[in-house]
Write a protein that holds these residues in place. Structure first.
Motif, PDB file in Angstrom:
ATOM      1  N   ASP A   1     -25.129  71.255 130.964  1.00  0.00           N
ATOM      2  CA  ASP A   1     -25.629  72.260 130.028  1.00  0.00           C
ATOM      3  C   ASP A   1     -25.899  71.573 128.682  1.00  0.00           C
ATOM      4  O   ASP A   1     -25.488  70.434 128.473  1.00  0.00           O
ATOM      5  CB  ASP A   1     -24.508  73.303 129.882  1.00  0.00           C
ATOM      6  CG  ASP A   1     -24.909  74.538 129.116  1.00  0.00           C
ATOM      7  OD1 ASP A   1     -26.105  74.723 128.852  1.00  0.00           O
ATOM      8  OD2 ASP A   1     -24.002  75.330 128.775  1.00  0.00           O
TER       9      ASP A   1
ATOM     10  N   LYS B   1     -25.117  72.730 124.940  1.00  0.00           N
ATOM     11  CA  LYS B   1     -24.494  73.865 124.247  1.00  0.00           C
ATOM     12  C   LYS B   1     -24.989  74.064 122.823  1.00  0.00           C
ATOM     13  O   LYS B   1     -24.999  75.179 122.323  1.00  0.00           O
ATOM     14  CB  LYS B   1     -22.976  73.669 124.220  1.00  0.00           C
ATOM     15  CG  LYS B   1     -22.367  73.811 125.607  1.00  0.00           C
ATOM     16  CD  LYS B   1     -20.968  74.386 125.548  1.00  0.00           C
ATOM     17  CE  LYS B   1     -20.602  75.041 126.856  1.00  0.00           C
ATOM     18  NZ  LYS B   1     -19.889  74.293 127.822  1.00  0.00           N
TER      19      LYS B   1
ATOM     20  N   GLY C   1     -24.758  79.843 123.917  1.00  0.00           N
ATOM     21  CA  GLY C   1     -24.422  80.082 125.323  1.00  0.00           C
ATOM     22  C   GLY C   1     -24.951  78.976 126.218  1.00  0.00           C
ATOM     23  O   GLY C   1     -24.504  78.819 127.353  1.00  0.00           O
TER      24      GLY C   1
ATOM     25  N   TYR D   1     -16.020  78.081 138.183  1.00  0.00           N
ATOM     26  CA  TYR D   1     -16.811  77.211 137.322  1.00  0.00           C
ATOM     27  C   TYR D   1     -15.805  76.324 136.594  1.00  0.00           C
ATOM     28  O   TYR D   1     -14.990  76.814 135.823  1.00  0.00           O
ATOM     29  CB  TYR D   1     -17.592  78.118 136.384  1.00  0.00           C
ATOM     30  CG  TYR D   1     -18.271  77.568 135.154  1.00  0.00           C
ATOM     31  CD1 TYR D   1     -17.991  76.325 134.591  1.00  0.00           C
ATOM     32  CD2 TYR D   1     -19.221  78.352 134.515  1.00  0.00           C
ATOM     33  CE1 TYR D   1     -18.632  75.886 133.439  1.00  0.00           C
ATOM     34  CE2 TYR D   1     -19.871  77.918 133.365  1.00  0.00           C
ATOM     35  CZ  TYR D   1     -19.560  76.693 132.841  1.00  0.00           C
ATOM     36  OH  TYR D   1     -20.178  76.275 131.704  1.00  0.00           O
TER      37      TYR D   1
ATOM     38  N   ASN E   1     -14.125  79.011 134.303  1.00  0.00           N
ATOM     39  CA  ASN E   1     -14.724  80.326 134.170  1.00  0.00           C
ATOM     40  C   ASN E   1     -14.758  80.975 135.547  1.00  0.00           C
ATOM     41  O   ASN E   1     -14.747  80.286 136.567  1.00  0.00           O
ATOM     42  CB  ASN E   1     -16.135  80.234 133.587  1.00  0.00           C
ATOM     43  CG  ASN E   1     -16.115  79.729 132.152  1.00  0.00           C
ATOM     44  OD1 ASN E   1     -15.302  80.184 131.350  1.00  0.00           O
ATOM     45  ND2 ASN E   1     -16.957  78.782 131.836  1.00  0.00           N
TER      46      ASN E   1
ATOM     47  N   ARG F   1     -17.075  82.801 136.980  1.00  0.00           N
ATOM     48  CA  ARG F   1     -18.456  83.244 137.257  1.00  0.00           C
ATOM     49  C   ARG F   1     -19.375  82.046 137.205  1.00  0.00           C
ATOM     50  O   ARG F   1     -18.949  80.956 136.840  1.00  0.00           O
ATOM     51  CB  ARG F   1     -18.849  84.224 136.158  1.00  0.00           C
ATOM     52  CG  ARG F   1     -18.521  83.508 134.824  1.00  0.00           C
ATOM     53  CD  ARG F   1     -19.109  84.024 133.604  1.00  0.00           C
ATOM     54  NE  ARG F   1     -18.607  83.272 132.463  1.00  0.00           N
ATOM     55  CZ  ARG F   1     -19.235  82.245 131.899  1.00  0.00           C
ATOM     56  NH1 ARG F   1     -20.394  81.856 132.371  1.00  0.00           N
ATOM     57  NH2 ARG F   1     -18.708  81.609 130.873  1.00  0.00           N
TER      58      ARG F   1
ATOM     59  N   GLY G   1     -22.274  79.741 135.531  1.00  0.00           N
ATOM     60  CA  GLY G   1     -22.743  79.467 134.181  1.00  0.00           C
ATOM     61  C   GLY G   1     -24.153  79.994 133.992  1.00  0.00           C
ATOM     62  O   GLY G   1     -24.910  80.150 134.947  1.00  0.00           O
ATOM     63  N   ASP G   2     -24.481  80.271 132.762  1.00  0.00           N
ATOM     64  CA  ASP G   2     -25.830  80.691 132.394  1.00  0.00           C
ATOM     65  C   ASP G   2     -26.250  79.749 131.275  1.00  0.00           C
ATOM     66  O   ASP G   2     -25.629  79.772 130.213  1.00  0.00           O
ATOM     67  CB  ASP G   2     -25.764  82.144 131.925  1.00  0.00           C
ATOM     68  CG  ASP G   2     -27.134  82.713 131.605  1.00  0.00           C
ATOM     69  OD1 ASP G   2     -28.032  81.945 131.217  1.00  0.00           O
ATOM     70  OD2 ASP G   2     -27.303  83.942 131.723  1.00  0.00           O
ATOM     71  N   PRO G   3     -27.142  78.814 131.424  1.00  0.00           N
ATOM     72  CA  PRO G   3     -28.248  78.765 132.387  1.00  0.00           C
ATOM     73  C   PRO G   3     -28.033  77.832 133.589  1.00  0.00           C
ATOM     74  O   PRO G   3     -29.013  77.531 134.273  1.00  0.00           O
ATOM     75  CB  PRO G   3     -29.390  78.216 131.532  1.00  0.00           C
ATOM     76  CG  PRO G   3     -28.712  77.198 130.655  1.00  0.00           C
ATOM     77  CD  PRO G   3     -27.343  77.786 130.367  1.00  0.00           C
ATOM     78  N   GLU G   4     -26.800  77.416 133.885  1.00  0.00           N
ATOM     79  CA  GLU G   4     -26.641  76.536 135.046  1.00  0.00           C
ATOM     80  C   GLU G   4     -27.040  77.237 136.344  1.00  0.00           C
ATOM     81  O   GLU G   4     -27.570  76.611 137.273  1.00  0.00           O
ATOM     82  CB  GLU G   4     -25.193  76.051 135.162  1.00  0.00           C
ATOM     83  CG  GLU G   4     -24.757  75.114 134.051  1.00  0.00           C
ATOM     84  CD  GLU G   4     -24.004  75.846 132.949  1.00  0.00           C
ATOM     85  OE1 GLU G   4     -24.400  76.969 132.588  1.00  0.00           O
ATOM     86  OE2 GLU G   4     -23.009  75.289 132.447  1.00  0.00           O
TER      87      GLU G   4
HETATM   88  N1  GLY Z   1     -23.541  77.789 130.009  1.00  0.00           N
HETATM   89  C1  GLY Z   1     -22.181  77.963 129.695  1.00  0.00           C
HETATM   90  C2  GLY Z   1     -21.582  79.206 130.207  1.00  0.00           C
HETATM   91  O1  GLY Z   1     -22.163  79.935 130.973  1.00  0.00           O
HETATM   92  O2  GLY Z   1     -20.448  79.482 129.821  1.00  0.00           O
END
Ligand code: GLY
Ligand code: AMP
Length: 427
Positions: free
Chosen positions: A216, A218, A230, A273, A289, A291, A293-296
């Motif tokens: 990512d 950041k 994010g 994650y 995490n 869930r 990742g966004d944008p992964e």
């Molecule tokens: N891209 C980092 C996150 O989703 O926490």
């Protein structure tokens, strides 16, 4: 086993990418997305339903009315609030951990304690519950510590302090209420150094299926400068972790984690994650995490080939070991985010968005912070507005295609980092 009817919960780019990828599963399932965003109505086979992700009762009614066979929950907030538990109690198959498992992300103190018990490599830490305790600790150690609000703070609750004074100021901020209840407990960590990489694993609480590592970006600014966001873009597979390195993460991080969760009676069904830092002494966990990742997620989904819907159902039903494996396409995936002006501090929203079109087999836009107004016109509605994702035989070609797709989009003050993937690009 084919899955015909799937509900995805969430409104980000991540959830649009999940719907897009699930729709490519064998049997082409029908999909519902609640509440979705301005781009969701264009996803093939997808019905967008205006139900908020915290409205468990309305989501349950929707599942009953539409005979939903699998629910996939995207964001951490509804997971931490127990949405998966409520739906499971009603008999539904759910991809996403219950509130207990989601504490991995929702309480840094809980996660760090679990890591310590399980022997998972991670920075040394202390937990404090008063300002005085925190300040005294930093002063007595005489070195800066990383300061983290214990609870969910939308990615903003971490300060990587450079000096003792900065650590003290961050501790004061937390206890002054900057993050509300999330900051009433504070975790102080030793600072680690090294590149960061994200590893995602599907699990049913027993078996694991790891995806290629992703990286990512950041910070908001080019050259990795400015405040944290994010995530402004990503790429996969990240060569930082080769097959052997990934196997080490499985054995030293993910397998001990699942064992520790099971020892607490937690059957974790969804995606884990692991945010890792590759230090001089090996991979260390920065955070877990509960869930994608966004944008992964947007970056990884186009690399998957196979029955994603069947795999997620198998996780939800505790039979991942029997599920047919997904194959990973031998391609490089590039993702570049377009953010609203003023993001991340004070994004300006509501601007008209124009897209000249141009999705193809190897490139596409995933909407995130967008909505359609009464006339059907697209407008910005969130800090990260959309992402272009493309895949190709090498990273140069993949990024060229992602940037070319983004060039077809315009809105006032659009922020795009031009250096996403600088680690793997030659041009
Ligand atoms: N891209 C980092 C996150 O989703 O926490
Ligand atoms: P987190 O929300 O825990 O992922 O932290 C946000 C960012 O802060 C991470 O992506 C890292 O860049 C940085 N960070 C967190 N913990 C540490 C640490 N112990 N040492 C150095 N950097 C850290």
């Amino acid at each position: 086993m084919t899955v015909a009817r799937i509900l995805v919960v969430g409104s980000g780019g991540r959830e649009n990418a999940l719907v897009w990828a699930l729709g490519r599963s064998p049997g082409q399932p029908r999909l519902w997305l609640a509440p979705g965003n301005g781009g969701s109505t264009d996803l093939p086979g997808c019905s967008v339903v205006p139900i908020a992700s915290d409205d468990g009762e309305a989501l349950l009614q929707l599942c009953r009315r539409e005979a939903i066979e699998l629910v996939v929950i995207g964001p951490e907030a509804p997971l931490a609030a127990g949405l998966a538990d409520g739906l499971r109690q009603a008999g539904l198959a759910v991809f996403g951990p219950g509130a207990e498992g989601a504490r991995l992300e929702a309480s840094k103190h809980w996660a760090k304690t679990l890591m310590r018990e399980a022997g998972i490599p991670s920075a040394g830490f202390w937990t404090v519950t008063t300002r005085e305790e925190g300040v005294a600790l930093v002063r007595s150690l005489g070195r800066p510590l990383v300061v983290k609000a214990d609870g969910l703070a939308a990615g903003k609750g971490v300060v990587v302090a450079e000096t003792v004074e900065e650590s003290e100021a961050a501790i004061e901020d937390c206890f002054a209420g900057r993050f509300g209840a999330a900051g009433r407990t504070v975790v102080l960590e030793e600072r680690l150094q090294g590149p960061e990489v994200s590893v995602f694993a599907f699990t049913d609480g027993e078996a694991l299926l790891l995806l290629p590592p992703a990286q990512d970006h950041k910070r908001i600014g080019e050259g990795d400068t400015g405040p944290n966001t994010g995530g402004m873009g990503a790429y996969a597979p990240a060569p930082l972790l080769d097959a052997e390195g990934l196997d080490g993460v499985r054995r030293q991080v993910l397998e001990p984690l699942l064992l520790a969760l099971r020892n607490r009676g937690i059957s974790y069904r969804g995606v884990i994650y692991a945010g890792l830092m590759l230090t001089a002494t090996g991979a260390q966990v920065i955070e877990f995490n509960c869930r994608f990742g966004d944008p992964e997620c947007q970056t990884l989904m186009p690399l998957l080939e196979g029955d994603l819907a069947g795999l997620m159902l198998a996780c939800a039903q505790g039979r991942l070991a029997e599920a047919p494996p997904l194959s990973i396409r031998p391609l490089c995936s590039a993702c570049v985010v377009a953010a609203a002006p003023g993001y991340p501090d004070a994004p300006h929203l509501g601007d008209a968005l124009h897209d000249g079109g141009g999705d193809g087999d190897d490139r596409r836009l995933f909407h995130a912070g967008t909505r359609r107004d009464e006339d059907g016109l697209l407008r910005t509605s969130g800090g990260r507005v959309l992402a272009a994702v493309a895949e190709a035989g090498d990273f140069d070609a993949a990024f060229a295609a992602a940037y070319a797709r983004l060039a077809q989009v315009s809105f006032a003050g659009m922020q795009v980092r031009r250096d996403i993937g600088h680690q793997v690009r030659r041009s």
